[in-house]
Structure formats: C-alpha cells, structure tokens
Design an enzyme around this catalytic site. Structure first.
Site, PDB file in Angstrom:
ATOM      1  N   CYS A  54       0.807  -1.222   0.000  1.00 41.49           N
ATOM      2  CA  CYS A  54       0.000   0.000   0.000  1.00 41.49           C
ATOM      3  C   CYS A  54       0.839   1.270   0.000  1.00 41.49           C
ATOM      4  CB  CYS A  54      -0.925   0.014   1.217  1.00 41.49           C
ATOM      5  SG  CYS A  54       0.000   0.080   2.759  1.00 41.49           S
TER       6      CYS A  54
ATOM      7  N   CYS B 137      -1.428  -4.611   7.163  1.00 38.96           N
ATOM      8  CA  CYS B 137      -1.311  -3.451   8.062  1.00 38.96           C
ATOM      9  C   CYS B 137      -0.655  -3.885   9.370  1.00 38.96           C
ATOM     10  CB  CYS B 137      -2.683  -2.846   8.338  1.00 38.96           C
ATOM     11  SG  CYS B 137      -3.696  -2.605   6.864  1.00 38.96           S
TER      12      CYS B 137
HETATM   13 FE1  FES Z   1      -1.443   0.492   4.309  1.00 38.86          FE
HETATM   14 FE2  FES Z   1      -3.124  -0.417   6.172  1.00 38.86          FE
HETATM   15  S1  FES Z   1      -3.570   0.034   4.094  1.00 38.86           S
HETATM   16  S2  FES Z   1      -1.013  -0.043   6.345  1.00 38.86           S
END
Ligand code: FES
Length: 158
Positions: free
Chosen positions: A36, A109
C-alpha cells in the site's frame, strides 16, 4: 470488516497509545509496505529487569491507515516487559490480537507493525533457536517472489 472490529479500531485511533517519537530510544525501526506504500516507524527503549534485558516501552509514528495505527497502539502496549526474543517472535497476528482477527485485506497493516518492530530489534542479539524461520518476516514475505523493483526498502536510523 465487522462492526466490532471497526469500532475497536476507531477507539484505538481516537485515543492511540504510545504515539510519537521517543527521544531517548535505544533502537529505531522503519518499514514501508510494498502493498500500500504506507510507512511505520517504531522506537524501543530497553531496561534491565530480573537480570534480563526487556522492553521498557515502545512508541510509533505512521503514515498508515487506521488499522495500522490501531495495531501499533495495542502492540506497543503489549511489548512492555517482553524480552527481545519474545518480541521478535511475535507475528503481526499476535500483535493485533487485542483487536480481534483482521480481514485478509488488512493483514498487511499488522505486518507493517511487525516489520517495524523487527527492524528496530534487528540490532539485538537473539539466540539462534529463537530466530523466526526465514521468510516469516514482513520483509521475507513481501519480497518472496517479487521482482527487485518491488522489493521493500527498509531504512534504519541507527
Ligand atoms: Fe497500508 Fe493499512 S492500508 S497499512
């Protein structure tokens, strides 16, 4: 994400524990997620307790999502009193346990928190049999099967 988990995450985000830079930290770890693009940094301070070196306290900062903030908040609370080996053996799932099981899309995450913790502790001496198996770290998992340009970059500050 179920409502219970969502409300536990929102509670942790409203009142995050151990948020912020630690000026007198003994170790710092920073990790970025290839999934992400978020980042998380953890500061760790040690102390002697009963002849053992244990984590006195841990703090964090992140450019991560709410789940990463919530996991880091509960994880830093859990880390106090743990030895380096105990802390290094904790998976993202274990670090996030007080929140309840995370949906698959949010597991990375918690792995961001695991990675920052392991990065911070990587300078510490850990006995061989306590080391996690190769590939079980955030970095190992993220880098497995990925092309070099997708590999995670870890920046150590110490
Ligand atoms: Fe990147 Fe949760 S979406 S750490």
């Amino acid at each position: 994400m179920n409502d219970d988990l969502q409300s536990r995450i929102e509670d942790a985000v409203k009142n995050p524990r151990n948020l912020g830079e630690m000026k007198d930290a003994d170790a710092i770890g920073t990790v970025g997620s290839a999934d992400c693009g978020d980042m998380l940094r953890m500061w760790v301070k040690f102390k002697e307790e009963g002849g053992r070196k244990v984590i006195d306290r841990a703090t964090f900062q992140t450019f991560g999502c709410q789940t990463a903030i919530a996991v880091a908040s509960v994880a830093t609370e859990m880390l106090a009193g743990k030895t380096v080996a105990e802390a290094q053996s904790m998976s993202g799932e274990e670090l996030a346990a007080p929140l309840g099981p995370l949906p698959p899309v949010k597991i990375h995450c918690a792995q961001l928190v695991e990675g920052a913790l392991r990065s911070a502790l990587s300078g510490e001496t850990v006995s061989e049999n306590k080391m996690p198996p190769t590939g079980s770290t955030l970095l190992g998992q993220l880098n497995a099967g990925q092309s070099p340009e997708r590999k995670v970059k870890i920046v150590l500050d110490n």
